[in-house]
Design a protein around this motif. Structure first.
Motif, PDB file in Angstrom:
ATOM      1  N   ASP A  57       1.199  -1.009   0.299  1.00  0.00           N
ATOM      2  CA  ASP A  57      -0.183  -0.174  -0.353  1.00  0.00           C
ATOM      3  C   ASP A  57       0.631   0.943  -0.118  1.00  0.00           C
ATOM      4  N   ARG A  58       1.898   1.250   0.904  1.00  0.00           N
ATOM      5  CA  ARG A  58       2.811   2.325   0.441  1.00  0.00           C
ATOM      6  C   ARG A  58       3.639   2.822  -0.087  1.00  0.00           C
ATOM      7  N   LEU A  59       4.271   1.578  -1.539  1.00  0.00           N
ATOM      8  CA  LEU A  59       4.858   1.193  -2.276  1.00  0.00           C
ATOM      9  C   LEU A  59       3.364   1.557  -3.511  1.00  0.00           C
ATOM     10  N   ARG A  60       2.653   1.629  -3.436  1.00  0.00           N
ATOM     11  CA  ARG A  60       1.822   2.380  -4.594  1.00  0.00           C
ATOM     12  C   ARG A  60       0.802   3.310  -4.207  1.00  0.00           C
ATOM     13  N   ALA A  61       1.538   4.183  -3.346  1.00  0.00           N
ATOM     14  CA  ALA A  61       1.153   5.451  -2.842  1.00  0.00           C
ATOM     15  C   ALA A  61       1.535   6.420  -3.826  1.00  0.00           C
ATOM     16  N   PRO A  62       0.929   7.584  -4.161  1.00  0.00           N
ATOM     17  CA  PRO A  62       0.917   8.732  -5.556  1.00  0.00           C
ATOM     18  C   PRO A  62       2.604   9.369  -4.409  1.00  0.00           C
ATOM     19  N   LYS A  63       3.076   9.394  -5.317  1.00  0.00           N
ATOM     20  CA  LYS A  63       4.720   9.523  -5.643  1.00  0.00           C
ATOM     21  C   LYS A  63       4.307  11.392  -6.350  1.00  0.00           C
ATOM     22  N   THR A  64       3.728  11.668  -7.405  1.00  0.00           N
ATOM     23  CA  THR A  64       2.822  12.703  -7.846  1.00  0.00           C
ATOM     24  C   THR A  64       2.293  13.249  -6.435  1.00  0.00           C
ATOM     25  N   PRO A  65       2.241  15.052  -7.251  1.00  0.00           N
ATOM     26  CA  PRO A  65       1.447  16.211  -6.631  1.00  0.00           C
ATOM     27  C   PRO A  65       0.411  15.679  -6.643  1.00  0.00           C
ATOM     28  N   ASP A  66      -0.693  15.811  -5.606  1.00  0.00           N
ATOM     29  CA  ASP A  66      -2.020  15.205  -5.722  1.00  0.00           C
ATOM     30  C   ASP A  66      -2.685  16.907  -6.721  1.00  0.00           C
ATOM     31  N   ALA A  67      -3.597  16.746  -7.710  1.00  0.00           N
ATOM     32  CA  ALA A  67      -3.645  17.432  -8.716  1.00  0.00           C
ATOM     33  C   ALA A  67      -4.845  18.673  -8.223  1.00  0.00           C
ATOM     34  N   LEU A  68      -5.399  18.356  -7.137  1.00  0.00           N
ATOM     35  CA  LEU A  68      -6.138  19.176  -6.414  1.00  0.00           C
ATOM     36  C   LEU A  68      -5.618  19.977  -5.486  1.00  0.00           C
ATOM     37  N   ASN A  69      -4.977  19.236  -5.106  1.00  0.00           N
ATOM     38  CA  ASN A  69      -3.206  20.193  -3.759  1.00  0.00           C
ATOM     39  C   ASN A  69      -3.382  21.151  -5.051  1.00  0.00           C
ATOM     40  N   VAL A  70      -2.388  21.344  -6.306  1.00  0.00           N
ATOM     41  CA  VAL A  70      -1.662  21.988  -6.759  1.00  0.00           C
ATOM     42  C   VAL A  70      -2.618  22.594  -7.414  1.00  0.00           C
ATOM     43  N   ALA A  71      -4.020  22.579  -7.843  1.00  0.00           N
ATOM     44  CA  ALA A  71      -4.741  23.745  -8.201  1.00  0.00           C
ATOM     45  C   ALA A  71      -5.181  24.815  -7.315  1.00  0.00           C
ATOM     46  N   LEU A  72      -4.904  24.089  -5.900  1.00  0.00           N
ATOM     47  CA  LEU A  72      -5.717  24.636  -4.595  1.00  0.00           C
ATOM     48  C   LEU A  72      -4.388  25.933  -4.296  1.00  0.00           C
ATOM     49  N   ARG A  73      -3.305  24.885  -4.202  1.00  0.00           N
ATOM     50  CA  ARG A  73      -1.995  26.080  -3.529  1.00  0.00           C
ATOM     51  C   ARG A  73      -2.015  26.763  -4.829  1.00  0.00           C
ATOM     52  N   HIS A  74      -1.950  26.467  -6.337  1.00  0.00           N
ATOM     53  CA  HIS A  74      -1.708  27.711  -7.190  1.00  0.00           C
ATOM     54  C   HIS A  74      -3.091  28.783  -6.947  1.00  0.00           C
ATOM     55  N   VAL A  75      -4.449  28.152  -6.508  1.00  0.00           N
ATOM     56  CA  VAL A  75      -5.373  29.516  -6.488  1.00  0.00           C
ATOM     57  C   VAL A  75      -4.905  30.683  -5.251  1.00  0.00           C
ATOM     58  N   ALA A  76      -4.774  29.975  -3.972  1.00  0.00           N
ATOM     59  CA  ALA A  76      -3.907  30.772  -2.409  1.00  0.00           C
ATOM     60  C   ALA A  76      -3.192  31.578  -3.083  1.00  0.00           C
ATOM     61  N   GLU A  77      -1.899  31.083  -3.670  1.00  0.00           N
ATOM     62  CA  GLU A  77      -1.001  32.115  -4.417  1.00  0.00           C
ATOM     63  C   GLU A  77      -1.622  33.293  -4.657  1.00  0.00           C
ATOM     64  N   LYS A  78      -2.072  32.938  -6.472  1.00  0.00           N
ATOM     65  CA  LYS A  78      -2.306  34.103  -6.542  1.00  0.00           C
ATOM     66  C   LYS A  78      -3.293  34.875  -5.435  1.00  0.00           C
ATOM     67  N   ALA A  79      -4.048  34.726  -5.195  1.00  0.00           N
ATOM     68  CA  ALA A  79      -4.749  35.499  -3.933  1.00  0.00           C
ATOM     69  C   ALA A  79      -4.523  35.957  -3.124  1.00  0.00           C
ATOM     70  N   ALA A  80      -3.147  35.129  -2.323  1.00  0.00           N
ATOM     71  CA  ALA A  80      -2.041  36.099  -2.049  1.00  0.00           C
ATOM     72  C   ALA A  80      -1.255  37.511  -2.476  1.00  0.00           C
ATOM     73  N   ALA A  81      -1.695  36.827  -3.462  1.00  0.00           N
ATOM     74  CA  ALA A  81      -0.529  38.248  -4.419  1.00  0.00           C
ATOM     75  C   ALA A  81      -1.416  39.660  -4.695  1.00  0.00           C
ATOM     76  N   ARG A  82      -2.648  39.027  -5.132  1.00  0.00           N
ATOM     77  CA  ARG A  82      -3.570  39.639  -5.116  1.00  0.00           C
ATOM     78  C   ARG A  82      -3.400  41.117  -3.713  1.00  0.00           C
ATOM     79  N   GLU A  83      -3.704  40.362  -3.045  1.00  0.00           N
ATOM     80  CA  GLU A  83      -3.946  40.675  -1.155  1.00  0.00           C
ATOM     81  C   GLU A  83      -2.655  41.452  -1.266  1.00  0.00           C
ATOM     82  N   ALA A  84      -1.644  41.160  -1.746  1.00  0.00           N
ATOM     83  CA  ALA A  84       0.068  42.471  -1.742  1.00  0.00           C
ATOM     84  C   ALA A  84      -0.188  43.270  -2.277  1.00  0.00           C
ATOM     85  N   LYS A  85      -1.010  43.301  -3.571  1.00  0.00           N
ATOM     86  CA  LYS A  85      -0.382  44.235  -3.897  1.00  0.00           C
ATOM     87  C   LYS A  85      -1.865  45.160  -4.218  1.00  0.00           C
TER      88      LYS A  85
END
Length: 137
Positions: A57-85
């Motif tokens: 089970d541990r060997l079968r665990a996905p090694k690549t980042p989860d697509a949803l987590n990547v998308a959420l991180r991207h949205v959070a970074e954009k929101a942080a950039a907008r707030e900083a601006k």
């Protein structure tokens, strides 16, 4: 004599595992609870088999980042950039307003006249003046 089950065991599974278990129970014409009871009661795995299953089970665990987590991180970074601006724009607006308010609050400079323009250079002292303004002898 049959005893009706009355105790509950909560088992967490993934959505895919839940679907597979439900489909298996439906295919056998039994409830999910009955399928789980039969599976557990007929399970004769050794501790070594359980350890191996855990490793697999541990060997079968996905090694690549989860697509949803990547998308959420991207949205959070954009929101942080907008707030900083927005914060930078607000800071600039506030600084400009403060400068304008300070300029309006200053009294106009009095024009100097030749009689009142007695400036002293740094280092110039009036050796005869005391601290109280009187002259020493």
């Amino acid at each position: 004599m049959s005893t009706k089950p009355s105790e509950r065991i909560v088992v967490f599974v993934t959505p895919a595992q839940k679907l597979a278990i439900s489909n298996t129970a439906d295919g056998l014409g039994i409830s999910v609870s009955e399928l789980m009871r039969r599976a557990v009661l007929n399970f004769n795995a050794t501790s070594e088999q359980i350890k191996v299953a855990g490793i697999v089970d541990r060997l079968r665990a996905p090694k690549t980042p989860d697509a949803l987590n990547v998308a959420l991180r991207h949205v959070a970074e954009k929101a942080a950039a907008r707030e900083a601006k927005a914060a930078a724009v607000n800071a600039a607006v506030n600084a400009a307003a403060a400068q304008k308010a300070a300029a309006l609050a200053k009294p106009p400079k009095a024009e100097s006249t030749p009689e009142s323009d007695e400036s002293t250079e740094p280092g110039d002292t009036d050796a005869g003046a005391s601290i109280t303004g009187g002259h020493s002898k």
